[in-house]
Motif scaffolding. Structure first.
Motif, PDB file in Angstrom:
ATOM      1  N   LYS A 194       1.992   7.562  10.355  1.00 18.82           N
ATOM      2  CA  LYS A 194       2.983   7.605  11.449  1.00 18.82           C
ATOM      3  C   LYS A 194       3.981   6.457  11.354  1.00 18.82           C
ATOM      4  N   LEU A 195       3.486   5.266  11.016  1.00 14.15           N
ATOM      5  CA  LEU A 195       4.405   4.126  10.908  1.00 14.15           C
ATOM      6  C   LEU A 195       5.362   4.314   9.735  1.00 14.15           C
ATOM      7  N   GLU A 231      -3.886  -1.058   9.095  1.00 15.85           N
ATOM      8  CA  GLU A 231      -3.626  -2.458   9.419  1.00 15.85           C
ATOM      9  C   GLU A 231      -2.478  -3.001   8.574  1.00 15.85           C
ATOM     10  N   GLY A 232      -2.490  -2.648   7.298  1.00 15.13           N
ATOM     11  CA  GLY A 232      -1.432  -3.108   6.394  1.00 15.13           C
ATOM     12  C   GLY A 232      -0.072  -2.591   6.845  1.00 15.13           C
ATOM     13  N   MET A 233      -0.024  -1.334   7.269  1.00 14.78           N
ATOM     14  CA  MET A 233       1.259  -0.762   7.702  1.00 14.78           C
ATOM     15  C   MET A 233       1.730  -1.376   9.014  1.00 14.78           C
ATOM     16  N   GLU A 234       0.785  -1.772   9.879  1.00 16.93           N
ATOM     17  CA  GLU A 234       1.205  -2.451  11.123  1.00 16.93           C
ATOM     18  C   GLU A 234       1.911  -3.763  10.783  1.00 16.93           C
ATOM     19  N   ILE A 235       1.319  -4.495   9.838  1.00 16.40           N
ATOM     20  CA  ILE A 235       1.915  -5.779   9.433  1.00 16.40           C
ATOM     21  C   ILE A 235       3.287  -5.534   8.801  1.00 16.40           C
ATOM     22  N   LEU A 236       3.326  -4.555   7.913  1.00 14.33           N
ATOM     23  CA  LEU A 236       4.566  -4.285   7.180  1.00 14.33           C
ATOM     24  C   LEU A 236       5.663  -3.755   8.074  1.00 14.33           C
ATOM     25  N   SER A 237       5.291  -2.839   8.960  1.00  8.08           N
ATOM     26  CA  SER A 237       6.369  -2.266   9.766  1.00  8.08           C
ATOM     27  C   SER A 237       6.918  -3.317  10.728  1.00  8.08           C
ATOM     28  N   GLU A 292       3.755  14.971   5.925  1.00  5.12           N
ATOM     29  CA  GLU A 292       4.639  15.961   6.578  1.00  5.12           C
ATOM     30  C   GLU A 292       4.332  16.012   8.069  1.00  5.12           C
ATOM     31  N   ARG A 293       3.030  16.099   8.390  1.00  2.65           N
ATOM     32  CA  ARG A 293       2.677  16.253   9.814  1.00  2.65           C
ATOM     33  C   ARG A 293       2.955  14.987  10.617  1.00  2.65           C
ATOM     34  N   ALA A 294       3.019  13.829   9.937  1.00  6.12           N
ATOM     35  CA  ALA A 294       3.377  12.589  10.648  1.00  6.12           C
ATOM     36  C   ALA A 294       4.876  12.532  10.913  1.00  6.12           C
ATOM     37  N   GLY A 295       5.657  13.360  10.193  1.00  9.36           N
ATOM     38  CA  GLY A 295       7.104  13.409  10.458  1.00  9.36           C
ATOM     39  C   GLY A 295       7.984  12.803   9.382  1.00  9.36           C
ATOM     40  N   SER A 296       7.410  12.389   8.254  1.00  8.26           N
ATOM     41  CA  SER A 296       8.258  11.874   7.160  1.00  8.26           C
ATOM     42  C   SER A 296       9.135  12.996   6.631  1.00  8.26           C
ATOM     43  N   HIS A 297      10.336  12.627   6.169  1.00  4.53           N
ATOM     44  CA  HIS A 297      11.284  13.658   5.735  1.00  4.53           C
ATOM     45  C   HIS A 297      11.323  13.853   4.223  1.00  4.53           C
ATOM     46  N   ASN A 298      11.296  12.761   3.484  1.00  4.74           N
ATOM     47  CA  ASN A 298      11.473  12.869   2.026  1.00  4.74           C
ATOM     48  C   ASN A 298      10.148  12.617   1.325  1.00  4.74           C
TER      49      ASN A 298
END
Ligand code: APR
Length: 244
Positions: free
Chosen positions: A86-87, A232-238, A109-115
């Motif tokens: 999602k992030l 957790e990694g994506m929370e930090i990165l985003s 796809e289901r999280a909403g990414s486009h490419n």
């Protein structure tokens, strides 16, 4: 191996609409309940690759191959995108994000990414066993012996098996060359040619790896390794990228 810390990483060239390429592997879907391939509880611990994931297996025992992928498909259908998917999808709002995934699930796809470019196929689709360009969505989770394409040939899972060409690879190389930043999330980088994509980014391009285990690779010292699970990694990165 020495890595740069995230704080020390030079992201000075990254601004709104920069191209972020994201190479994902099974690890990003692990927290959605989908098993990874390698390691103690990995899928390949309980299934022999040569029995279920090769063109030879398909010729020898298509029923077993279909059953194996029917089980995987049912798991995928019941899984939900996690915070990492999602992030990543949210980053589309501020950056030009291109996902290159080795995963056959549809959680990006289901999280909403486009490419999204699927290097190893898509488990929710079937394809003709005589014409690889004839691709069909599978309704429900089961593909059976006797399910046929428009030419009357048996349908097979739309999966790139071991020993097969990776049709999207050239496209993946071209996309990787356009990166301003490369994120690598949840892949052991042991399967080629996908793993060789990491060598396609320019030396000046920042590379960030998110994985609880350090992948076995000869990285450059300006790469950054975040030893965390994907969420957790994506929370930090985003958080970091939102401050850019
Ligand atoms: N978050 C992030 N990474 C994780 C997590 C998690 N929660 N859990 C495990 N990982 C990491 C592991 O440490 C490992 O580095 O994910 C990686 C998974 O590695 P593999 O199981 O080898 O999966 P992957 O790299 O995607 O495999 C590549 O192999 O069998 C083929 O076609 C299949 O696409 C697959 C390819």
């Amino acid at each position: 191996m020495k890595f740069t810390s995230l704080d020390a990483l030079d992201l000075g060239g990254i601004s709104s609409k920069s191209r972020i390429t994201v190479l994902t592997g099974a690890g990003i879907s692990q927290e959605s309940g989908i098993a990874t391939f390698r390691g103690a509880k990995g899928l390949w611990e309980n299934h022999a690759i040569e029995d279920v994931a090769t063109p030879q297996a398909w010729v020898k025992n298509p029923e077993l191959v279909l059953r194996f992928y029917n089980e995987r498909r049912a798991q995928v259908i019941n899984a939900r995108p996690n915070l990492a998917h999602k992030l990543l999808a949210q980053l589309d709002n501020d950056y030009d994000v291109q996902i290159i995934t080795q995963n056959v699930d549809d959680l990006h796809e289901r999280a909403g990414s486009h490419n999204i470019l699927h290097l190893h196929g898509e488990i929710v689709k079937a394809r003709s066993s005589v014409n690889e360009n004839l691709i069909y969505p599978i309704s429900g989770s089961v593909l059976n012996l006797g399910d046929k394409c428009a030419h009357g040939a048996q349908l097979r899972p739309h999966i790139v098996w071991f020993g097969e060409m990776v049709p999207e690879f050239e496209k993946a190389i071209a996309l990787t060359h356009q990166s301003d930043l490369l994120l690598i999330i949840g892949t052991s980088l042991q399967v080629y040619p996908a793993a060789s994509l990491v060598k396609e980014v320019g030396l000046e391009i920042p590379v960030i790896i998110v994985d609880p285990e350090m992948p076995r690779l000869n990285s450059w010292t300006h790469w950054c390794f975040i030893p965390k699970k994907a969420t957790e990694g994506m929370e930090i990165l985003s958080a970091k990228l939102m401050r850019q």
